[in-house]
Design an enzyme around this catalytic site. Structure first.
Site, PDB file in Angstrom:
ATOM      1  N   SER A   1       0.301  -1.329   0.153  1.00 14.64           N
ATOM      2  CA  SER A   1       0.212  -0.250  -0.102  1.00 14.64           C
ATOM      3  C   SER A   1       0.921   1.157   0.038  1.00 14.64           C
ATOM      4  CB  SER A   1      -1.369  -0.092   1.502  1.00 14.64           C
ATOM      5  OG  SER A   1      -1.309   1.501   1.146  1.00 14.64           O
TER       6      SER A   1
ATOM      7  N   TYR B   1      -1.413  -0.134  10.321  1.00 15.51           N
ATOM      8  CA  TYR B   1      -1.390  -0.480   8.886  1.00 15.51           C
ATOM      9  C   TYR B   1      -0.163  -0.035   7.912  1.00 15.51           C
ATOM     10  CZ  TYR B   1      -3.463  -1.471   4.035  1.00 15.51           C
ATOM     11  OH  TYR B   1      -3.768  -2.564   3.163  1.00 15.51           O
TER      12      TYR B   1
END
Length: 249
Positions: free
Chosen positions: A147, A160
């Site tokens: 990501s 995250y």
């Protein structure tokens, strides 16, 4: 790398998080290109729907309902693939969770630990389970989903972002270890995509302004090609090209 769809006839692909989102549509793309897809996810209904769609296009799939927090279960996948096929050609480590969007000091310990367990430890366990199988392939391909959060490290995205940075570091080490082999290992930054995870992170966002996961999956598919030469890089879906890791200046 070319945008041309690869010929994956006779090849075996393992996809985690295959019951929805990018994993679901990438599993379909792999099957449409000729691969036999081993689809792993917790959601049985989503796996069965995927299986129906793959069969309707004349493809083949093996369904593996599994919570990736079950580390012994991940180990069993590698053993089962070894017994039945003796090798694995393509790994798509796609499964992951967001956790919460919150200040680091407000994140509950159990939430942080779950993010790390599913995003990092399970990915490592999966790599450990299938590494010998990918090495046995004439053109093993590992596609590790990351990501942009791993690099932007935006406020409130700490758990995250940290998990995806860890995943990228593992993938880079793995790529360096196998650089002189047929195995190619790359990570993918899919960019903002119309998925349930994105809706959880950005509930006020209009999903119609984002690419559909089927569009993203189609751009990732060439990374599974036996003709791919790149390794140890990040594929940026929005830019539709590989980018290199940058050391601190």
């Amino acid at each position: 790398m070319t945008d041309r769809k690869p010929d994956l006839q006779g090849r075996l692909a393992l996809v985690t998080g295959a019951s929805r989102g990018i994993g679901y549509f990438l599993a379909k793309e792999l099957a449409a290109a000729g691969a036999h897809v081993i689809a792993v996810a917790r959601t049985v209904g989503g796996l069965e729907e995927l299986d129906d769609e793959i069969k309707a296009m004349g493809g083949e799939a093996t369904l593996v309902p599994l919570d990736l927090a079950d580390m012994a279960g991940i180990d069993r996948i590698g053993g089962a693939i070894h017994e039945r096929w003796g090798k694995l050609d393509i790994l798509v480590a796609n499964a992951g969770i967001l956790g919460v969007i919150a200040p680091l000091g407000h994140v509950e310990a159990k939430v942080f630990e779950k993010v790390m367990t599913l995003n990092v430890t399970a990915t490592w366990r999966l790599i450990r389970s299938v590494d010998p199988l990918l090495r046995a392939s004439d053109a093993g391909r590992a596609i590790i989903m990351s990501s942009g959060a791993a690099h932007s490290a935006r406020a409130f995205w700490g758990p995250y972002a940290a998990s995806k940075a860890a995943v990228e570091a593992m993938a880079r080490s793995w790529a360096d270890e196998t650089r002189n082999m047929a195995l190619r290992v790359n990570t993918v930054n899919p960019g903002a995509t119309r998925t349930a995870m994105r809706a959880q992170a950005m509930p006020g966002e209009d999903p119609d302004t984002l690419p559909h996961p089927s569009e993203v999956a189609a751009k990732i598919l060439p990374l599974a090609s036996p003709e791919l030469t790149e390794t140890g890089l990040i594929f940026d879906v929005r830019q539709n090209r590989f980018t290199r890791y940058q050391m601190p200046a």
